[in-house]
Design an enzyme around this catalytic site. Structure first.
Site, short mmCIF file in Angstrom:
data_model
loop_
_atom_site.label_atom_id
_atom_site.label_comp_id
_atom_site.label_asym_id
_atom_site.label_seq_id
_atom_site.Cartn_x
_atom_site.Cartn_y
_atom_site.Cartn_z
N ARG A 173 48.84 35.36 36.18
CA ARG A 173 50.29 35.55 36.16
C ARG A 173 50.87 35.08 34.84
O ARG A 173 50.43 34.09 34.26
CB ARG A 173 50.93 34.75 37.31
CG ARG A 173 51.04 35.57 38.58
CD ARG A 173 51.24 34.72 39.79
NE ARG A 173 49.97 34.43 40.46
CZ ARG A 173 49.93 33.96 41.72
NH1 ARG A 173 51.03 33.70 42.36
NH2 ARG A 173 48.77 33.73 42.32
N LYS A 196 30.43 34.76 48.33
CA LYS A 196 30.42 33.28 48.33
C LYS A 196 29.00 32.76 48.52
O LYS A 196 28.58 31.80 47.88
CB LYS A 196 31.36 32.73 49.40
CG LYS A 196 32.84 32.87 49.05
CD LYS A 196 33.17 32.14 47.76
CE LYS A 196 34.62 32.26 47.35
NZ LYS A 196 34.89 31.61 46.04
N GLN A 246 46.50 29.27 46.19
CA GLN A 246 46.83 28.25 47.21
C GLN A 246 46.17 26.91 46.89
O GLN A 246 46.82 25.86 46.96
CB GLN A 246 46.33 28.74 48.59
CG GLN A 246 46.70 27.79 49.71
CD GLN A 246 46.01 28.10 51.03
OE1 GLN A 246 44.99 28.80 51.07
NE2 GLN A 246 46.55 27.54 52.11
N ASP A 281 42.52 35.98 32.39
CA ASP A 281 41.84 36.80 33.41
C ASP A 281 40.44 36.22 33.59
O ASP A 281 39.66 36.20 32.62
CB ASP A 281 41.78 38.26 32.91
CG ASP A 281 40.94 39.16 33.84
OD1 ASP A 281 40.99 40.39 33.68
OD2 ASP A 281 40.23 38.61 34.71
N TYR A 302 33.67 39.06 51.02
CA TYR A 302 34.05 37.71 50.58
C TYR A 302 32.92 36.73 50.89
O TYR A 302 32.46 35.99 50.03
CB TYR A 302 35.32 37.31 51.31
CG TYR A 302 35.81 35.91 51.12
CD1 TYR A 302 35.83 35.01 52.19
CD2 TYR A 302 36.27 35.46 49.89
CE1 TYR A 302 36.29 33.71 52.02
CE2 TYR A 302 36.74 34.17 49.72
CZ TYR A 302 36.75 33.31 50.80
OH TYR A 302 37.20 32.01 50.64
N GLY A 343 42.63 30.26 37.87
CA GLY A 343 43.17 30.60 39.19
C GLY A 343 44.10 29.48 39.66
O GLY A 343 44.19 29.17 40.83
#
Ligand code: VAH
Length: 315
Positions: free
Chosen positions: A38, A149, A14, A55, A145, A10
């Protein structure tokens, strides 16, 4: 001692972009392998180090890469955040949870030195005391989410207790950065507002003016993550994620901070579905344990962050 080899899964997100660049400073480019879904040119500085398309939920591919590169640490950052997660609950659960479970298993199998996995203040819900939320308190997440978590924290603690796997985690507040765009978060208004202030001198906030949320400048979050991961094992007293905090502010306050630099900047408010998510979260966080156990200390307050954000976005 075998040389550390870190795999970041990942790496184009961000946090991932900045953590990759910071770890490549800390170690060497070749010791930090970046990966993400990506294919094309990723936001990482071209040529800053090895990159693979991967992935996070494809454990066969992850396992092959971990063995091929003799990986010793994994940073698993791939996740769907709070707002996106509410639009596709089962996909969010699959990506956030199954990737972690498979990598915890792999960690035991190949004896990884360490695993980092980010949690969030989203684990807290409407029944949690909102102000100065404690490390140990009522935890009843209301978003997919937050559920994923908190479940992940419990699994990480289980793998540490059962197999001694050194998994470490932080409950990040909303993170604000300029190097990489956030995606699908409820706190992302606090990033968008800087871009809009420079571009249009106006911003319509999707959260109401007095929505106080715990927030942090990305430089603090990255430094805190590496400090946690580099801390001697005996300092890590909690194997649930540590509360981590820097500041809390509302859309009204961040707008005022921007107006000190761009006086003509104006803000208006059009709360959407993300208001209910934000209202379920704490207004401020008590991170005493992180400060006591491994000497965490934030460095950026709102005005210092605004200065940094506007300076760098103007470049
Ligand atoms: C989100 N940025 O908004 C994330 C974060 C505390 C918020 O977990 O979903």
């Amino acid at each position: 001692m075998k040389q550390e080899k870190i795999l970041i899964i990942g790496a184009c997100g961000q946090i991932g972009v900045e953590l990759t660049l910071a770890l490549r400073q800390q170690y060497s480019n070749s010791q930090v392998i970046a990966s993400d879904l990506r294919e094309q040119a990723h936001p990482l500085l071209e040529g800053s180090g090895p990159y693979y398309t991967l992935d996070a939920t494809d454990i066969k591919a992850v396992s092959e890469l971990v063995r091929k590169e003799a990986i010793t640490q994994i940073y698993l950052l791939a996740a769907l955040l709070s707002a996106t997660g509410e639009k596709m609950p089962m996909k969010a659960w699959d990506i956030n949870m199954n990737s972690l479970l498979q990598i915890l298993e792999l960690g035991v199998e190949v004896k990884l030195n360490k695993i980092y996995w980010p949690s969030s203040i989203a684990v807290f819900g409407t029944t949690t005391p909102k102000n100065h939320t404690a490390q140990k308190t009522i935890v009843e997440p209301t978003t997919v989410y937050g559920i994923s978590k908190y479940a992940g924290e419990l699994w990480a603690q289980y793998y540490h207790r059962r197999w001694g796997l050194d998994v470490r985690s932080l409950r990040y507040p909303g993170l604000i950065s300029w190097k990489s765009a956030p995606g699908g978060g409820t706190t992302d208004y606090a990033v968008e507002i800087y871009h809009e202030a420079l571009k249009n001198k106006q911003y319509t906030s999707f959260l109401s003016e007095d929505t106080y949320l715990p927030m942090m400048y990305m430089d603090d979050a990255i430094r805190g993550t590496i400090e946690l991961m580099e801390a001697p094992e005996e300092q890590i007293k909690s194997r649930m994620a540590y509360n981590l905090s820097a500041m809390s502010f509302s859309p009204k306050e961040i707008a005022a901070s921007i107006q000190q630099h761009i006086p003509e900047f104006s803000i208006d408010y059009a709360p959407d579905f993300r208001q209910a998510i934000a209202d379920s979260w704490p207004s401020s966080i008590d991170d005493t344990d992180a400060r006591n156990d491994w000497h965490w200390k934030h460095q950026f307050d709102l005005d210092k962050m605004t200065q940094e954000m506007l300076k760098n976005l103007r470049k």
